[in-house]
Design an enzyme around this catalytic site. Structure first.
Site, PDB file in Angstrom:
ATOM      1  CG  ASP A  37      -1.622  -1.277   1.499  1.00 37.52           C
ATOM      2  OD1 ASP A  37      -1.935  -1.994   0.537  1.00 37.52           O
ATOM      3  OD2 ASP A  37      -1.855  -1.598   2.685  1.00 37.52           O
ATOM      4  CD  GLU A 207      -8.616  -3.403  -0.872  1.00 39.94           C
ATOM      5  OE1 GLU A 207      -9.341  -3.577   0.116  1.00 39.94           O
ATOM      6  OE2 GLU A 207      -7.638  -4.130  -1.159  1.00 39.94           O
TER       7      GLU A 207
END
Length: 325
Positions: A37, A207
């Site tokens: 991420d 997401e």
């Protein structure tokens, strides 16, 4: 003697730069360790990456950062934020977002992986005077601690629009919201129509939202698929406003079964001076089956003549050296 003189001449010419070496490349991953991420930024003529420490949630209690002057050599800054500075957070600190405002640095993060409004956790904000921290809790509680429009309060990205206003774009569980941040980053404030959390979920969204502007257009990007699976990927849309509407155009980042799987949850670096674009993302080595075994990588991102993002070619080489000064 002639051979010795020739060798000395070659050595001197090499030192002077006459014999230029091939440009160095970053290689992928760009630094060691299981990190995912990645949020990227440019501060003080340096590249910065703030990733998730990819481990079981109970071990995921801190964030490291990495800085580089050339995209090649990265310096690790350990524990720029951990749960000792955020009393309400106890696990699953992940997916940071970073922004500089008024000479201070604000690190937004998700914590505790809450599954309902009855649990403590959500999206928090920490602040520091330097990009490398240390960061301290800015509010003393989550900025967003509830589900709105079905969106789990995780995977936040902070976007500064051309008018100077800041927005937070976030959401898991296949829903994405945008909200306006207060000037002090301690709350979200309603839009003119009274709505505080506006849903902007495009088709296929799961997401990891990200937004940037180019030539007056708003590029909205997100991750699709399951984060532990091989088909994790990144898709995008383009609109005239950060509010959309965003119609899915297609995928631009995905696995290459010959190199790595699960390529997703990314951010973008733009070297404005040279108009160079890079995508920073995580992927899983072919040798790994553990869902948390993810590495941070970088590759070139480019556009066609119509402004559409070309499919990214994931590589083991990474990118060439590029300084900002």
């Amino acid at each position: 003697m002639k051979v010795l003189k020739s060798l000395v001449f070659i050595a001197l010419m090499s030192v002077s730069g006459a014999y230029a070496q091939q440009p160095a490349t970053s290689g992928n991953p760009i630094f060691k360790g299981w990190y995912a991420d990645p949020e990227s930024a440019i501060f003080n003529k340096q590249y910065w990456v703030y990733p998730t420490y990819s481990a079981p949630y109970k071990e995921q209690v801190f964030l490291d950062a990495f800085s580089s002057k050339d995209l090649i050599t990265w310096k690790k800054h350990e524990h720029v934020l951990d749960t000792s500075a955020v009393k309400w957070a106890n696990k699953a600190i992940w997916a940071p977002a970073i922004v500089e405002k008024d000479k201070r640095y604000y690190l937004f993060f998700g914590a505790n992986d809450i599954q309902s409004d009855k649990e403590t956790g959500g999206i928090g904000v920490a602040v520091a005077n330097r990009p490398e921290g240390p960061y301290k809790d800015h509010i003393g509680k989550p900025l967003i601690d509830s589900f709105h429009n079905g969106a789990q309060p995780i995977d936040q990205f902070v976007f500064k629009d051309k008018d100077g206003k800041y927005y937070i774009i976030y959401g898991g569980w296949q829903h994405c919201n945008i909200a306006k941040l207060s000037n002090d980053f301690k709350s979200v404030v309603p839009f003119k129509d009274g709505i505080t959390y506006r849903e902007i979920t495009p088709e296929g969204y799961v997401e990891g939202p990200y937004m940037f502007t180019r030539n007056g257009k708003y590029y909205f990007m997100w991750s699709e698929g399951g984060w532990t699976g091989p088909d994790y990927s990144v898709a995008y849309a383009i609109a005239d406003s950060p509010m959309g509407p965003f119609k899915r155009i297609g995928k631009i980042l995905k696995q290459d079964p010959k190199i790595a799987t699960g390529a997703g949850h990314h951010s973008v670096i733009h070297n404005q001076k040279k108009d160079l674009w890079y995508i920073v993302y995580h992927r899983r080595p072919l040798t790994e089956k553990d869902g948390n075994h993810r590495e941070t990588c970088i590759d070139v991102m480019s556009f066609d003549e119509n402004g559409l993002i070309k499919p990214v070619v994931i590589t083991t080489e990474g990118v060439k050296a590029q300084r900002l000064d």
